[in-house]
Design a protein around this motif. Sequence first.
Motif, PDB file in Angstrom:
ATOM      1  N   TRP A 111       0.913  -1.207  -0.001  1.00 37.76           N
ATOM      2  CA  TRP A 111       0.273  -0.213   0.148  1.00 37.76           C
ATOM      3  C   TRP A 111       0.338   1.362  -0.270  1.00 37.76           C
ATOM      4  N   HIS A 112       2.709   1.172   0.248  1.00 35.34           N
ATOM      5  CA  HIS A 112       2.657   1.944   0.903  1.00 35.34           C
ATOM      6  C   HIS A 112       3.990   2.401  -0.477  1.00 35.34           C
ATOM      7  N   PRO A 113       3.948   3.933  -0.711  1.00 36.77           N
ATOM      8  CA  PRO A 113       3.799   4.109  -2.367  1.00 36.77           C
ATOM      9  C   PRO A 113       5.346   4.112  -2.409  1.00 36.77           C
ATOM     10  N   THR A 114       5.836   3.833  -3.756  1.00 38.63           N
ATOM     11  CA  THR A 114       7.158   3.333  -3.890  1.00 38.63           C
ATOM     12  C   THR A 114       7.929   4.564  -4.587  1.00 38.63           C
ATOM     13  N   ARG A 115       9.565   3.967  -4.592  1.00 42.46           N
ATOM     14  CA  ARG A 115      10.760   4.936  -4.526  1.00 42.46           C
ATOM     15  C   ARG A 115      10.104   6.165  -5.911  1.00 42.46           C
ATOM     16  N   LYS A 116       9.579   5.478  -7.036  1.00 39.77           N
ATOM     17  CA  LYS A 116       9.541   6.813  -7.840  1.00 39.77           C
ATOM     18  C   LYS A 116       8.640   7.023  -7.800  1.00 39.77           C
ATOM     19  N   GLU A 117       7.465   7.348  -6.435  1.00 32.56           N
ATOM     20  CA  GLU A 117       6.315   8.348  -6.725  1.00 32.56           C
ATOM     21  C   GLU A 117       6.232   9.286  -5.792  1.00 32.56           C
ATOM     22  N   HIS A 118       7.485   9.243  -5.020  1.00 33.24           N
ATOM     23  CA  HIS A 118       7.611  10.557  -4.427  1.00 33.24           C
ATOM     24  C   HIS A 118       6.359  11.382  -3.864  1.00 33.24           C
ATOM     25  N   VAL A 119       5.834  10.860  -3.171  1.00 34.49           N
ATOM     26  CA  VAL A 119       4.585  11.258  -3.111  1.00 34.49           C
ATOM     27  C   VAL A 119       4.715  11.624  -1.276  1.00 34.49           C
ATOM     28  N   PRO A 120       4.765  12.873  -1.240  1.00 34.13           N
ATOM     29  CA  PRO A 120       4.870  13.639   0.521  1.00 34.13           C
ATOM     30  C   PRO A 120       4.466  13.057   1.377  1.00 34.13           C
ATOM     31  N   MET A 121       5.328  13.182   2.323  1.00 35.95           N
ATOM     32  CA  MET A 121       4.670  12.515   3.483  1.00 35.95           C
ATOM     33  C   MET A 121       4.824  12.784   4.616  1.00 35.95           C
TER      34      MET A 121
ATOM     35  N   GLU B 196       8.960  12.077  12.864  1.00 31.36           N
ATOM     36  CA  GLU B 196       9.151  13.301  13.983  1.00 31.36           C
ATOM     37  C   GLU B 196       8.377  15.111  13.545  1.00 31.36           C
ATOM     38  N   GLY B 197       7.474  14.191  12.626  1.00 36.22           N
ATOM     39  CA  GLY B 197       7.634  15.904  12.215  1.00 36.22           C
ATOM     40  C   GLY B 197       8.144  16.231  11.266  1.00 36.22           C
ATOM     41  N   GLU B 198       8.671  15.518  10.532  1.00 34.08           N
ATOM     42  CA  GLU B 198       8.805  16.706   9.632  1.00 34.08           C
ATOM     43  C   GLU B 198       8.393  16.190   7.950  1.00 34.08           C
ATOM     44  N   VAL B 199       8.548  16.727   7.263  1.00 31.50           N
ATOM     45  CA  VAL B 199       7.987  16.737   6.041  1.00 31.50           C
ATOM     46  C   VAL B 199       8.922  15.849   4.971  1.00 31.50           C
ATOM     47  N   THR B 200       8.992  14.638   4.768  1.00 31.10           N
ATOM     48  CA  THR B 200      10.093  13.722   4.296  1.00 31.10           C
ATOM     49  C   THR B 200       9.086  13.253   2.486  1.00 31.10           C
ATOM     50  N   SER B 201      10.433  13.588   1.732  1.00 27.33           N
ATOM     51  CA  SER B 201       9.252  12.482   0.670  1.00 27.33           C
ATOM     52  C   SER B 201      10.000  11.372   0.048  1.00 27.33           C
TER      53      SER B 201
END
Lengths: 83, 113
Positions: free
Chosen positions: B94-104, B108-113
Amino acid sequence: MSPWVFASLLFMVALAPCGVMVFRGRGFDRLVGLELATIVIALALMTICEAFGRGSFVDLALALALLSLGASLVFVRTMERWL
Amino acid sequence: MNVVVWILLVAASVVTLSSTLGAAIMRDPLQRLHYVAPPSTLAAALVTAAFFVGEHDKNVGLKVAFAAVALAVMNGVIAHATGRAARVHDLGTWHPTRKEHVPMRGTEGEVTS
């Protein structure tokens, strides 16, 4: 022709594309067609009841709307896990 | 009054027919899922309004309204479950793959991609 009969006929015509989806395509395409057909049938049952003057038969549409939730979820889980 | 019922029911029928045709034209299950929403929400609401306008027995209208609410709620739950199952079936997760670049948002409260 009353509006209820006209709407019932159009709802039944709308079942044809759902049938195309159910009988063709991959598994999840068929599942989406089944879900869409369930909704269209529930709407058609509502209007057919009124078209024939049997308002109490709306219970059929209500039962279908309620039961289709569980049925669709069972299909979804089955296809996700085992198919 | 009869004209209003005609308008409501024709609108509901056209919405339903166009949605089923659109779903049949689409190629992907996730694209098809978008066309399930209009019949279960808009068309059901229009049919319910037609019942309240054209039917003298309000108990029937209440049952139709309950069925319309059930259809609308059901649509949201089933569309999400079906989309999730289709993605898990195709990708295995269900989780996004490396190629999809979904902002999550990370834990820790940081926005990662």
